[in-house]
Design an enzyme around this catalytic site. Structure first.
Site, PDB file in Angstrom:
ATOM      1  N   ILE A 252       0.858  -1.377  -0.100  1.00 25.18           N
ATOM      2  CA  ILE A 252       0.121   0.081   0.075  1.00 25.18           C
ATOM      3  C   ILE A 252       0.952   1.229   0.110  1.00 25.18           C
ATOM      4  CG2 ILE A 252      -1.807   1.198   1.027  1.00 25.18           C
ATOM      5  CD1 ILE A 252      -2.863  -1.194   2.401  1.00 25.18           C
ATOM      6  N   PRO A 253       0.920   1.783  -1.234  1.00 27.74           N
ATOM      7  CA  PRO A 253       2.175   2.979  -1.262  1.00 27.74           C
ATOM      8  C   PRO A 253       1.833   4.057  -0.737  1.00 27.74           C
ATOM      9  CG  PRO A 253       0.865   2.805  -3.309  1.00 27.74           C
ATOM     10  CD  PRO A 253       0.321   1.823  -2.339  1.00 27.74           C
ATOM     11  N   CYS A 254       1.731   4.303   0.752  1.00 26.54           N
ATOM     12  CA  CYS A 254       1.612   5.346   1.408  1.00 26.54           C
ATOM     13  C   CYS A 254       2.962   6.441   1.250  1.00 26.54           C
ATOM     14  CB  CYS A 254       1.430   5.302   3.078  1.00 26.54           C
ATOM     15  SG  CYS A 254       2.829   4.141   3.677  1.00 26.54           S
ATOM     16  N   HIS A 255       4.168   5.699   0.609  1.00 29.83           N
ATOM     17  CA  HIS A 255       5.462   6.591   0.381  1.00 29.83           C
ATOM     18  C   HIS A 255       4.922   7.572  -0.751  1.00 29.83           C
ATOM     19  CE1 HIS A 255       5.466   2.732  -1.826  1.00 29.83           C
ATOM     20  NE2 HIS A 255       6.057   3.400  -2.770  1.00 29.83           N
TER      21      HIS A 255
END
Length: 282
Positions: A245-248
Site C-alpha cells: 500500500i504505497p503511502c510513500h
C-alpha cells in the site's frame, strides 16, 4: 547478522540522508562518497548498482522541483488510461494487482482469536521486512531493525492469534513486487483490519502509479471527503502494509517528502528508486 544486501542498503541510505540534508548545496560525488567513507569510484558503483541510476540522477529524482513536476504532469494519468482500456500486467502497473479485503468483526474479535497467522522475514531493496498473512491474504508488512521487536509489534496487533513462522504463497506473491518483472505476478491479496474510512483511503493509495506522487488533499478529494485532509493523513499513518500500500507516494503539496512511518530517508530512497525503475522502463 546483517546480510550483504542489508549492509549495502544501509550505506546507500546514509548517502541519501546526506543528499537530503545538503541538497540545496548540490553536493559533488566526492563529497557524498566521503560522507560514507568510500572512494568516489566505489561509491558510484555501489549506488548505481542499487538504484539503477547515478547519484546525480537520483538526487534529481528526490528534489522538490522534480516532485512538483510529477504532481503537476503525471498524477494518475497512466493508471486512469489503463483502467479505461482494461490494460494490465506490465511492470508500470503492478499496483493494479493488489486487492484489499477488510476483516470482519468476527475475524478480529478479541484480538484476532479466530486468526491463524503465518509470518516470515525477508530482504528488500530498502532493508529487512517482516511479512505476515492470514488464510485470506497479507495482514502486515513492515520494515524492521530487529526480528524480535518486529514480531512483538505484530503480536501486539493480533494478541490472541495463533502464530507460525512460515513463508506461504500470499507472502511470496507480495514480496515479488520488489522484482523487476511483474508480467507473471499473481494478484496480491491483503486481509486488513481497518475502519471503512481507512480501507477507502488505503484502496485509493493503490491507484497512485509507481513513479508518480500525490498529496493528502488530492486523496481526500478522490474519496469525496475534501475537508478530511487531516483524517486522511491519520489513515495513511496507520497503513499496516509497507510498500504494497504505497503511502510513500503521498507527499506535501509543497513538493517536500514529508513524514513516513518507516523513516524519511527510507521514503526518499523508495521514491527515487521507483522513479529510476520507471525511467529505465521507458
Amino acid at each position: 547478522m546483517s546480510t550483504q544486501a542489508e549492509f549495502n542498503y544501509n550505506r546507500v541510505a546514509k548517502a541519501i540522508e546526506f543528499i537530503r540534508s545538503n541538497f540545496q548545496e548540490q553536493p559533488s560525488l566526492n563529497e557524498i562518497a566521503e560522507s560514507i567513507h568510500l572512494s568516489p569510484y566505489h561509491f558510484q558503483r555501489l549506488f548505481t548498482e542499487w538504484a539503477g541510476v547515478s547519484p546525480k540522477k537520483f538526487m534529481q529524482y528526490i528534489s522538490v522541483e522534480y516532485a512538483k513536476k510529477l504532481l503537476k504532469e503525471r498524477q494518475l494519468t497512466l493508471l486512469e488510461a489503463a483502467m479505461e482500456t482494461g490494460f494490465s500486467g506490465t511492470g508500470r502497473l503492478h499496483d493494479l494487482f493488489v486487492s484489499i479485503e477488510g476483516m470482519t468483526p468476527g475475524e478480529y474479535k478479541n484480538g484476532g482469536e479466530s486468526l491463524e497467522i503465518n509470518y516470515s522475514f525477508a530482504e528488500s531493496p530498502f532493508g529487512k521486512l517482516i511479512v505476515a498473512s492470514t488464510s485470506k491474504g497479507i495482514c502486515h508488512m513492515s520494515f524492521i531493525d530487529d526480528d524480535q521487536t518486529a514480531f512483538d509489534d505484530l503480536k501486539s496487533r493480533f494478541p490472541n492469534a495463533i502464530y507460525r513462522q512460515f513463508l506461504d504463497k500470499y507472502q511470496q506473491d507480495g514480496l515479488s513486487i520488489f522484482q523487476n518483472d511483474w508480467s507473471k505476478q499473481e494478484q496480491i491479496k491483503l486481509h486488513l483490519n481497518g475502519t471503512p474510512f481507512q480501507l477507502k483511503v488505503w484502496e485509493t493509495l493503490l491507484k497512485i502509479p509507481s513513479g508518480s506522487l500525490s498529496v493528502y488533499g488530492s486523496i481526500a478529494q478522490k474519496i469525496e471527503r475534501p475537508k478530511a485532509t487531516r483524517a486522511v493523513g491519520s489513515a495513511i499513518g496507520k497503513n499496516p502494509v509497507a510498500f504494497l500500500i504505497p503511502c510513500h507516494r503521498v507527499i506535501q503539496s509543497s513538493g517536500k517528502i514529508g513524514g513516513y512511518m518507516w523513516g524519511n530517508t527510507r521514503k526518499s530512497a523508495i521514491i527515487g528508486w521507483e522513479a529510476a525503475q520507471m525511467a529505465s522502463a521507458e
